[in-house]
Write an enzyme that holds these catalytic residues in place. Sequence first.
Site, mmCIF file in Angstrom:
data_model
loop_
_atom_site.group_PDB
_atom_site.id
_atom_site.type_symbol
_atom_site.label_atom_id
_atom_site.label_comp_id
_atom_site.label_asym_id
_atom_site.label_seq_id
_atom_site.Cartn_x
_atom_site.Cartn_y
_atom_site.Cartn_z
ATOM 1 N N SER A 5 13.181 35.915 47.821
ATOM 2 C CA SER A 5 14.125 36.498 46.863
ATOM 3 C C SER A 5 15.179 35.442 46.569
ATOM 4 C CB SER A 5 14.799 37.719 47.503
ATOM 5 O OG SER A 5 15.939 38.122 46.766
ATOM 6 N N TYR B 37 18.712 43.062 54.282
ATOM 7 C CA TYR B 37 17.734 42.495 53.336
ATOM 8 C C TYR B 37 17.930 40.983 53.179
ATOM 9 C CZ TYR B 37 15.085 41.962 48.976
ATOM 10 O OH TYR B 37 14.190 41.563 48.014
HETATM 11 C C1 BGC Z 1 16.110 42.691 45.174
HETATM 12 C C2 BGC Z 1 16.478 43.441 43.911
HETATM 13 C C3 BGC Z 1 17.541 42.684 43.152
HETATM 14 C C4 BGC Z 1 17.203 41.215 42.979
HETATM 15 C C5 BGC Z 1 18.324 40.405 42.370
HETATM 16 C C6 BGC Z 1 15.745 41.284 44.812
HETATM 17 O O1 BGC Z 1 15.318 40.570 45.932
HETATM 18 O O2 BGC Z 1 15.041 43.357 45.830
HETATM 19 O O3 BGC Z 1 16.942 44.745 44.240
HETATM 20 O O4 BGC Z 1 17.704 43.268 41.853
HETATM 21 O O5 BGC Z 1 16.871 40.654 44.241
HETATM 22 O O6 BGC Z 1 19.571 40.658 42.970
#
Ligand code: BGC
Length: 269
Positions: free
Chosen positions: A154, A167
């Site tokens: 991410s 996360y």
């Molecule tokens: C998350 C999303 C978020 C995006 C940008 C991703 O890794 O799961 O919820 O919109 O990152 O912030």
Amino acid sequence: MDTNPKLTGQAAIVTGADSGIGKGVAIELAKQGAKVLINYHHNEAAADITVGEIRAFGGTAISFGADVSKEPEVLAMFAETITQFGTVDILVNNSGLQKDSPFHLMSLADWQMVIDINLTGQFLCSREAVKEFMRRGVVEGRSRAAGKIICMSSVHEVIPWGGHVNYASSKGGVMMLMKSMAQELAPHKIRVMGIGPGAIQTPINRAAWDTPEALQKLLTLVPYNRIGLPEDIGKLAAWLASDEADYITGTTTFIDGGMTLYPGFADNG
Ligand code: BGC
């Protein structure tokens, strides 16, 4: 099916492929000629819809339910893939979830679940894939590599994210898992890569795009001014898994419309 497929005859596992980014990746791998195992956690019906979409364009897919954080279930998924497809050439570690909470209220259960699925799941699946890659080695004419692993990360492997500490911590961990595996496994002709999506239109972040107001707020973070789509990520994953990307290992490709460019500084900060 692509007219000049890049992954003909290769066997792939995509975790969490019943929806969102995983589904987009599975479809693009299949369009490039890969046989794909569609892993799901609980939504078998959705996984079977992905399988049906792939079969409809002449691709090969099967579905398999497994919790990627449970070792026996991961072992069973790899055994099934090898029984059905003969081997595994490509693993896309995609399963992931969010359990958002203010930090001081975050329960241990919500911390642990996110680490278990997002990070430990990638470890378990990667380990089984690497065992198979090492057992088989490079197959002449199929791929220059003995195997490819793509770790779905991410933008939050580098962008801190308040309210989402579990996360962001999991994705920072994914980055070092990916890089350390890549360093150790390159001599075995195994490539390990990360993909760092920004805001992609999927169920995980529905609240961030499903009203015009939410979408407008989200787009202030995206210089390219559109939300990403699962197929954007799928096409990148298929390319990274192909021999066209044979010299790429150990790095994350961000695919985020510029989210990692500190857009708040575009106008003098
Ligand atoms: C998350 C999303 C978020 C995006 C940008 C991703 O890794 O799961 O919820 O919109 O990152 O912030």
